[in-house]
Design a protein around this motif. Structure first.
Motif, PDB file in Angstrom:
ATOM      1  N   VAL A 121      -0.740  18.491   4.698  1.00 27.88           N
ATOM      2  CA  VAL A 121      -0.620  17.653   3.499  1.00 27.88           C
ATOM      3  C   VAL A 121       0.799  17.112   3.428  1.00 27.88           C
ATOM      4  CG1 VAL A 121      -0.738  17.585   0.982  1.00 27.88           C
ATOM      5  CG2 VAL A 121      -2.337  19.039   2.269  1.00 27.88           C
ATOM      6  N   PHE A 122       0.929  15.801   3.346  1.00 30.19           N
ATOM      7  CA  PHE A 122       2.220  15.148   3.101  1.00 30.19           C
ATOM      8  C   PHE A 122       2.184  14.598   1.684  1.00 30.19           C
ATOM      9  CE2 PHE A 122       3.071  15.808   7.369  1.00 30.19           C
ATOM     10  CZ  PHE A 122       4.228  15.173   7.827  1.00 30.19           C
ATOM     11  N   THR A 123       3.179  14.966   0.868  1.00 26.26           N
ATOM     12  CA  THR A 123       3.183  14.513  -0.527  1.00 26.26           C
ATOM     13  C   THR A 123       4.603  14.274  -1.018  1.00 26.26           C
ATOM     14  OG1 THR A 123       2.541  15.076  -2.825  1.00 26.26           O
ATOM     15  CG2 THR A 123       3.159  16.899  -1.374  1.00 26.26           C
ATOM     16  N   PRO A 124       4.781  13.300  -1.900  1.00 24.32           N
ATOM     17  CA  PRO A 124       6.069  13.182  -2.594  1.00 24.32           C
ATOM     18  C   PRO A 124       6.125  14.174  -3.745  1.00 24.32           C
ATOM     19  CG  PRO A 124       4.575  11.478  -3.372  1.00 24.32           C
ATOM     20  CD  PRO A 124       3.838  12.229  -2.288  1.00 24.32           C
ATOM     21  N   VAL A 125       7.330  14.382  -4.273  1.00 17.58           N
ATOM     22  CA  VAL A 125       7.495  15.137  -5.514  1.00 17.58           C
ATOM     23  C   VAL A 125       7.321  14.166  -6.678  1.00 17.58           C
ATOM     24  CG1 VAL A 125       9.091  16.437  -6.970  1.00 17.58           C
ATOM     25  CG2 VAL A 125       9.074  16.827  -4.498  1.00 17.58           C
ATOM     26  N   HIS A 126       6.416  14.483  -7.580  1.00 12.76           N
ATOM     27  CA  HIS A 126       6.235  13.708  -8.809  1.00 12.76           C
ATOM     28  C   HIS A 126       6.451  14.641  -9.997  1.00 12.76           C
ATOM     29  CE1 HIS A 126       3.632  10.171  -7.085  1.00 12.76           C
ATOM     30  NE2 HIS A 126       4.843  10.239  -6.552  1.00 12.76           N
ATOM     31  N   TRP A 127       7.559  14.477 -10.711  1.00 10.72           N
ATOM     32  CA  TRP A 127       7.861  15.324 -11.858  1.00 10.72           C
ATOM     33  C   TRP A 127       7.753  16.812 -11.509  1.00 10.72           C
ATOM     34  CZ3 TRP A 127      10.773  13.683 -15.427  1.00 10.72           C
ATOM     35  CH2 TRP A 127      10.681  12.372 -15.924  1.00 10.72           C
ATOM     36  N   PHE A 128       8.537  17.234 -10.529  1.00 14.66           N
ATOM     37  CA  PHE A 128       8.703  18.644 -10.186  1.00 14.66           C
ATOM     38  C   PHE A 128       7.443  19.294  -9.604  1.00 14.66           C
ATOM     39  CE2 PHE A 128      11.261  17.592 -13.969  1.00 14.66           C
ATOM     40  CZ  PHE A 128      12.512  17.591 -13.381  1.00 14.66           C
ATOM     41  N   GLY A 129       6.536  18.480  -9.137  1.00 15.97           N
ATOM     42  CA  GLY A 129       5.331  18.983  -8.488  1.00 15.97           C
ATOM     43  C   GLY A 129       4.819  17.959  -7.496  1.00 15.97           C
ATOM     44  N   PRO A 130       3.730  18.247  -6.799  1.00 14.34           N
ATOM     45  CA  PRO A 130       3.150  17.267  -5.883  1.00 14.34           C
ATOM     46  C   PRO A 130       2.521  16.117  -6.657  1.00 14.34           C
ATOM     47  CG  PRO A 130       1.688  19.142  -6.117  1.00 14.34           C
ATOM     48  CD  PRO A 130       2.949  19.489  -6.865  1.00 14.34           C
ATOM     49  N   SER A 131       2.083  15.082  -5.960  1.00 15.07           N
ATOM     50  CA  SER A 131       1.425  13.957  -6.618  1.00 15.07           C
ATOM     51  C   SER A 131       0.151  14.435  -7.316  1.00 15.07           C
ATOM     52  CB  SER A 131       1.062  12.874  -5.593  1.00 15.07           C
ATOM     53  OG  SER A 131       0.010  13.313  -4.744  1.00 15.07           O
ATOM     54  N   SER A 132      -0.284  13.689  -8.318  1.00  7.04           N
ATOM     55  CA  SER A 132      -1.499  14.072  -9.046  1.00  7.04           C
ATOM     56  C   SER A 132      -2.713  14.030  -8.132  1.00  7.04           C
ATOM     57  CB  SER A 132      -1.708  13.165 -10.258  1.00  7.04           C
ATOM     58  OG  SER A 132      -1.743  11.802  -9.887  1.00  7.04           O
ATOM     59  N   GLN A 133      -2.666  13.182  -7.097  1.00  9.98           N
ATOM     60  CA  GLN A 133      -3.777  13.110  -6.144  1.00  9.98           C
ATOM     61  C   GLN A 133      -3.894  14.427  -5.363  1.00  9.98           C
ATOM     62  OE1 GLN A 133      -1.504  10.551  -6.547  1.00  9.98           O
ATOM     63  NE2 GLN A 133      -3.003   9.445  -7.801  1.00  9.98           N
ATOM     64  N   VAL A 134      -2.749  14.957  -4.929  1.00  9.56           N
ATOM     65  CA  VAL A 134      -2.759  16.228  -4.192  1.00  9.56           C
ATOM     66  C   VAL A 134      -3.158  17.376  -5.113  1.00  9.56           C
ATOM     67  CG1 VAL A 134      -1.284  17.916  -3.013  1.00  9.56           C
ATOM     68  CG2 VAL A 134      -1.145  15.488  -2.420  1.00  9.56           C
ATOM     69  N   LYS A 135      -2.660  17.368  -6.332  1.00 10.98           N
ATOM     70  CA  LYS A 135      -3.051  18.413  -7.294  1.00 10.98           C
ATOM     71  C   LYS A 135      -4.560  18.374  -7.542  1.00 10.98           C
ATOM     72  CE  LYS A 135      -2.260  21.696 -10.374  1.00 10.98           C
ATOM     73  NZ  LYS A 135      -3.619  21.924 -10.902  1.00 10.98           N
ATOM     74  N   ALA A 136      -5.114  17.176  -7.697  1.00 12.05           N
ATOM     75  CA  ALA A 136      -6.559  17.052  -7.908  1.00 12.05           C
ATOM     76  C   ALA A 136      -7.336  17.571  -6.704  1.00 12.05           C
ATOM     77  CB  ALA A 136      -6.927  15.596  -8.188  1.00 12.05           C
ATOM     78  N   LEU A 137      -6.820  17.297  -5.507  1.00 14.44           N
ATOM     79  CA  LEU A 137      -7.464  17.786  -4.284  1.00 14.44           C
ATOM     80  C   LEU A 137      -7.603  19.304  -4.313  1.00 14.44           C
ATOM     81  CD1 LEU A 137      -8.347  17.652  -1.250  1.00 14.44           C
ATOM     82  CD2 LEU A 137      -5.896  17.687  -0.682  1.00 14.44           C
ATOM     83  N   PHE A 138      -6.508  19.985  -4.632  1.00 18.73           N
ATOM     84  CA  PHE A 138      -6.559  21.445  -4.601  1.00 18.73           C
ATOM     85  C   PHE A 138      -7.255  22.042  -5.816  1.00 18.73           C
ATOM     86  CE2 PHE A 138      -3.739  20.623  -1.148  1.00 18.73           C
ATOM     87  CZ  PHE A 138      -4.098  21.602  -0.236  1.00 18.73           C
ATOM     88  N   ASP A 139      -7.276  21.320  -6.925  1.00 22.67           N
ATOM     89  CA  ASP A 139      -8.120  21.756  -8.036  1.00 22.67           C
ATOM     90  C   ASP A 139      -9.583  21.785  -7.591  1.00 22.67           C
ATOM     91  OD1 ASP A 139      -6.038  22.087  -9.789  1.00 22.67           O
ATOM     92  OD2 ASP A 139      -6.396  20.244 -10.917  1.00 22.67           O
ATOM     93  N   ARG A 140      -9.981  20.770  -6.836  1.00 21.13           N
ATOM     94  CA  ARG A 140     -11.374  20.677  -6.381  1.00 21.13           C
ATOM     95  C   ARG A 140     -11.677  21.621  -5.225  1.00 21.13           C
ATOM     96  NH1 ARG A 140     -14.141  16.118  -7.237  1.00 21.13           N
ATOM     97  NH2 ARG A 140     -15.827  17.255  -6.193  1.00 21.13           N
ATOM     98  N   LEU A 141     -10.640  22.209  -4.631  1.00 25.84           N
ATOM     99  CA  LEU A 141     -10.856  23.209  -3.582  1.00 25.84           C
ATOM    100  C   LEU A 141     -10.992  24.617  -4.147  1.00 25.84           C
ATOM    101  CD1 LEU A 141      -8.553  21.922  -0.691  1.00 25.84           C
ATOM    102  CD2 LEU A 141     -11.052  21.840  -0.833  1.00 25.84           C
ATOM    103  N   VAL A 142     -11.061  24.719  -5.475  1.00 23.43           N
ATOM    104  CA  VAL A 142     -11.308  26.027  -6.081  1.00 23.43           C
ATOM    105  C   VAL A 142     -12.644  26.578  -5.597  1.00 23.43           C
ATOM    106  CG1 VAL A 142     -12.433  25.120  -8.156  1.00 23.43           C
ATOM    107  CG2 VAL A 142     -11.280  27.329  -8.246  1.00 23.43           C
TER     108      VAL A 142
END
Length: 289
Positions: A121-142
């Motif tokens: 996974v390659f991601t920029p930092v967006h407000w002290f975390g990964p991009s919302s797209q990457v966060k959504a990806l791992f939310d859906r990998l629950v």
């Protein structure tokens, strides 16, 4: 016209002896969107993937935001109903061609990850975390962590696999815990995350009074920003060695636009290539073992 990443992905041929890697481009930026240009993230991933040999098969998932293309739909949190008895693999809160245009199913992300030896996974930092797209990806990998498969859910509950009465009863009974599975256990993950620590936002400007109680040490560095997701992976049986985590601050106190120019002269390319090489080494080590 095919993008460079699509060309790389198509150029690698299927072969049983190949290493399979899913590569996620995690920046929302694209030339055709309001940003007016691709981000540094895509540039760095391009360069890293271009160094791979034919022994590696790449499945590319580009999370850039294009209005006409599928996007990752949000996790609905159904796992809190009765753990993996209510949340199933592959996520059945959405499905292919159900009208939601969910990228996870439309692009067969679950299927590609299932077949892969690892992912990056390659991601920029967006407000002290990964991009919302990457966060959504791992939310859906629950749904890959200690859940029933769709098939087992149907065997236990029949057609209505989301009936809370049935799923709660199953969890409370304790009878079927052995059916819960880490679906990606043994795979290897790698993360490249980069940020500019606010670039030149407050150069020659007074910091807001709201920052008076903050110390520099309070800020999350890029590695710290990705660690919640790293730990999610490890909790789910996915190996993420320290050698497969690369975090960088680039462009601090510089103009945002200048950062996009200077990245081509930076050492980030070498670090991105090194990360990919480390991922391949880790996969080979585990395949040979």
């Amino acid at each position: 016209m095919r993008s460079f990443l699509e060309y790389i992905a198509e150029a690698t041929q299927d072969n049983d002896s190949q290493i399979r890697i899913v590569a996620f481009q995690g920046s929302p930026r694209t030339i055709k969107s309001c940003s007016g240009g691709d981000g540094k993230t895509k540039l760095l991933l391009n360069k890293a993937l271009a160094t791979l040999t034919k022994e590696v098969k790449i499945d590319l998932i580009d999370l850039a935001v294009i209005d006409t293309e599928p996007q990752i739909r949000p996790c609905k949190g159904c796992i809190a109903t009765s753990n993996g008895f209510h949340c199933h693999y592959k996520c059945d809160c959405y499905d292919k061609n159900d009208g939601t245009n969910d990228l996870m199913h439309e692009k067969d992300v679950y299927g590609k990850l299932e077949k892969a030896d690892g992912f990056v996974v390659f991601t920029p930092v967006h407000w002290f975390g990964p991009s919302s797209q990457v966060k959504a990806l791992f939310d859906r990998l629950v749904c890959v962590n200690l859940t029933l498969s769709r098939e087992d859910a149907k065997k236990l509950f029949g057609k209505d696999v989301k009936d809370p009465k049935k799923t709660i009863e199953a969890e409370q009974s304790g009878k079927y815990r052995d059916l819960l599975k880490n679906h990606y256990e043994g795979k290897v993950g790698a993360f490249f995350i980069h940020g500019d620590d606010g670039a030149d936002d407050y150069v020659n400007r007074r910091m807001p009074l709201s920052m008076a109680d903050c110390k520099k040490s309070d800020y999350i560095d890029p590695v710290g920003a990705i660690m919640p997701i790293v730990n999610q992976c490890r909790y789910s049986g996915i190996f993420v060695p320290e050698s497969c985590i690369e975090g960088n601050v680039f462009g601090y106190k510089e103009k945002y636009s200048q950062n996009n120019i200077d990245v081509k002269k930076s050492d980030l390319f070498d670090k991105a290539i090194n990360l990919i090489e480390n991922l391949v080494k880790e996969i080979k080590k585990r395949k040979s073992g």
